[in-house]
Write an enzyme that holds these catalytic residues in place. Sequence first.
Site: not given
Lengths: 239, 239, 239, 239
Positions: B94, B96, B119, B168, B226
């Site tokens: 998490h 910001h 992708d 958020h 890939y």
Amino acid sequence: MFTELKREAYEANLEIPKQGLAIYTFGNVSAFDAARGVFAIKPSGVPYDELTPDLMVVVDLDGDIVEGSGRPSSDTKTHAVLYREFAGIRGVCHSHSMYAVAWAQACREIPVFGTTHADHLTEPIPVTEPMSDDAIERDYEVETGHQIVQRLRGLDPHEVEMIIVACHGPFTWGTSAQKAVYNSRVLEEIAQMAYLTRTINPIAPPIKETLIRKHYLRKHGAGAYYGQVETPDVIDGLK
Amino acid sequence: MFTELKREAYEANLEIPKQGLAIYTFGNVSAFDAARGVFAIKPSGVPYDELTPDLMVVVDLDGDIVEGSGRPSSDTKTHAVLYREFAGIRGVCHSHSMYAVAWAQACREIPVFGTTHADHLTEPIPVTEPMSDDAIERDYEVETGHQIVQRLRGLDPHEVEMIIVACHGPFTWGTSAQKAVYNSRVLEEIAQMAYLTRTINPIAPPIKETLIRKHYLRKHGAGAYYGQVETPDVIDGLK
Amino acid sequence: MFTELKREAYEANLEIPKQGLAIYTFGNVSAFDAARGVFAIKPSGVPYDELTPDLMVVVDLDGDIVEGSGRPSSDTKTHAVLYREFAGIRGVCHSHSMYAVAWAQACREIPVFGTTHADHLTEPIPVTEPMSDDAIERDYEVETGHQIVQRLRGLDPHEVEMIIVACHGPFTWGTSAQKAVYNSRVLEEIAQMAYLTRTINPIAPPIKETLIRKHYLRKHGAGAYYGQVETPDVIDGLK
Amino acid sequence: MFTELKREAYEANLEIPKQGLAIYTFGNVSAFDAARGVFAIKPSGVPYDELTPDLMVVVDLDGDIVEGSGRPSSDTKTHAVLYREFAGIRGVCHSHSMYAVAWAQACREIPVFGTTHADHLTEPIPVTEPMSDDAIERDYEVETGHQIVQRLRGLDPHEVEMIIVACHGPFTWGTSAQKAVYNSRVLEEIAQMAYLTRTINPIAPPIKETLIRKHYLRKHGAGAYYGQVETPDVIDGLK
């Protein structure tokens, strides 16, 4: 056997993160040896700081591996098409640089808004047509090359050394691998300048043809006077 | 006892400032040990450059401390909900980060504008519903987890490894803590690309389904080509 | 013979990349010796990290080389015009910095939106008229100088030390080469601030005249009280 | 005599360039000793990399020099007003950081668009009224302080630790000099997030009051649970 070629490709790939053109592994450069018909390219999915010259993969123009133990970049076949079709180029660069991608995703060509652009090419940065479903499902990387070649028709690939693939991102090329990366960095700069110009003045016009020609010819062709005498073709320190 | 797990969490947390995903202490990563049903997470409010592996806090899926003398991240219960609900994930991140937060604050999902997005996932980056007053006042961090799980319903959390919590910011996850941070960095890149695309062309459409599938399948699933052979699932150098 | 002058030019040119004003070789600074009527300038097309004091080229006010084995910057004649016309200046700087170029490409002057601007000049940053086809084809770099001089008419070049050349980019000058680069960095900052101001509030008005004068006079003239006593003219640490 | 106070001011001033809040000398911080009624502040016009603790100037609440041989920051009297009026604050920071200035120049307060904002304050970032001509010509820096105090009326300066001075830029404060700079960095982050939010969605609404209170109270007051137990008031590693 391809020591020099692999070193050239290796060093050019290191320029991608140095110039801020890609995060993680989102870009690749190749260096072409026209005499032998092969090019060295970044191995797929290997971070730049783990690269060594020996990890470069050498492939021929069908994309078949000639030397190297790893898989070449997943974009290898696009590079191969460009080497086949654009005689005289020796390097190709692909990245997902921020502003070039933004124009690609907006499906808009970049007008010649100023002399920074005109110092490098006299045309808007072209954008390819979106690819057909058929082409996507056929041989995607080869078709990406075809889209580029198709869009360059009528233009000189030694004058227009950069393009935006619609919905995807930039491909650039040049007379060396270093020059191809240089063109990617220049394209990114031009793309950001054009973005800002548009958002200040949504109806900003392109600059006049005389100014475009003047700036282009300061740096290119017989009458060029940019750079040093002993290296008349030098552009921005790249020999 | 949890030396390895704490080291994994520690190293992944160091990636947050390195990748420019947060200032000060505005982000946290955890690493999950499924066999023991515990995860190691950043201690709350401690700057990244003061972290050590030993400062990581090990908690169980109720968020109760199993090992460690500090308080775990204030977002710990959100992490716990995701480990409970998304079987097979081993890391949660998490932050910001700037552009992901901008889309969160605009309460808008991020359309699939290009191949950089495709992708990584075939869906728009989802955005949660705004939380009800009741939920906010009940058990906020648990409810944040529920909002995420609720919004993921009908999607595969191994395909869609990122979400924007409305008002958020981003939460991402993956098969390791490093992969979770990688997904946060990718989300930030996609969010900025989409921002720029929108401001160049406010009516830019999403790309076509065939192109989305093509790019996703270059990197994921049985036919992926890939990355390197010995690590077929490798994405961008992350094993 | 021009050791000191070349060193001053050399050090000022190194500020260009340090301040983020140009990629590759997209900028140049010169230092003027008024007594001898010559200035030292960056050699054309040489990357900043390859520069040495000895590579600086010394030219007279006709642009003819007085000392040095390389070609001077392709913009040399523009510098010469400014030294001829703006009595008392000792340095000139030209770059293609991002936000100044954006305003140049939008052909818009930069209004005095705030005190950062007013700390440095009391006028909008002027933009030249687009050049006529005739002028472009005549002696382009000399004409660029003329456009600048023409636009400055009625303004004091010791108050307004910066201008935007339409479709091209910024030129700045000052009482030393370092001060000229300083002005380029300040212009870039003001240009970005104005860009953001406009996009938040498209009808943002310029600030009032009293506030402009107040801030300008804090830093300039007999009553200035910014900086240290022993160096009353000091602006931002530049002597 | 003021060794500790000068060191605190010195170290906080070094954070300005480290956090990217100002170019050259465009920012200053002070540290207040309430018992002695004096504060140490940056000397005017001295670049950050030439600062030493001994160069800090100690002044009283009239702005008169108590210790130090240089001139204090030209903004000293504004700092003095804030220490007089906002009981309990121990540091003040002023800069010309990019996005905070943009909102200042647009004369717009910054709405509470998300939880990053609400983590720090429950109100929009206030913007002062433009100053009257009279006030500008009277005692400008004192009047700047008055504008700030005037705008804070009805708000708690320990909850709202940041403001935007119209047409100028940010002032922030806090319980220490370091905390004041921290608040400037947070304001810059919030200002950029709000800028991007607005340009994605020009009618983005502020977040709901319950969410604002929830996030604010996670970090502030008796029930706060962010940070470590031994330092319940710690915000983001700043003691």
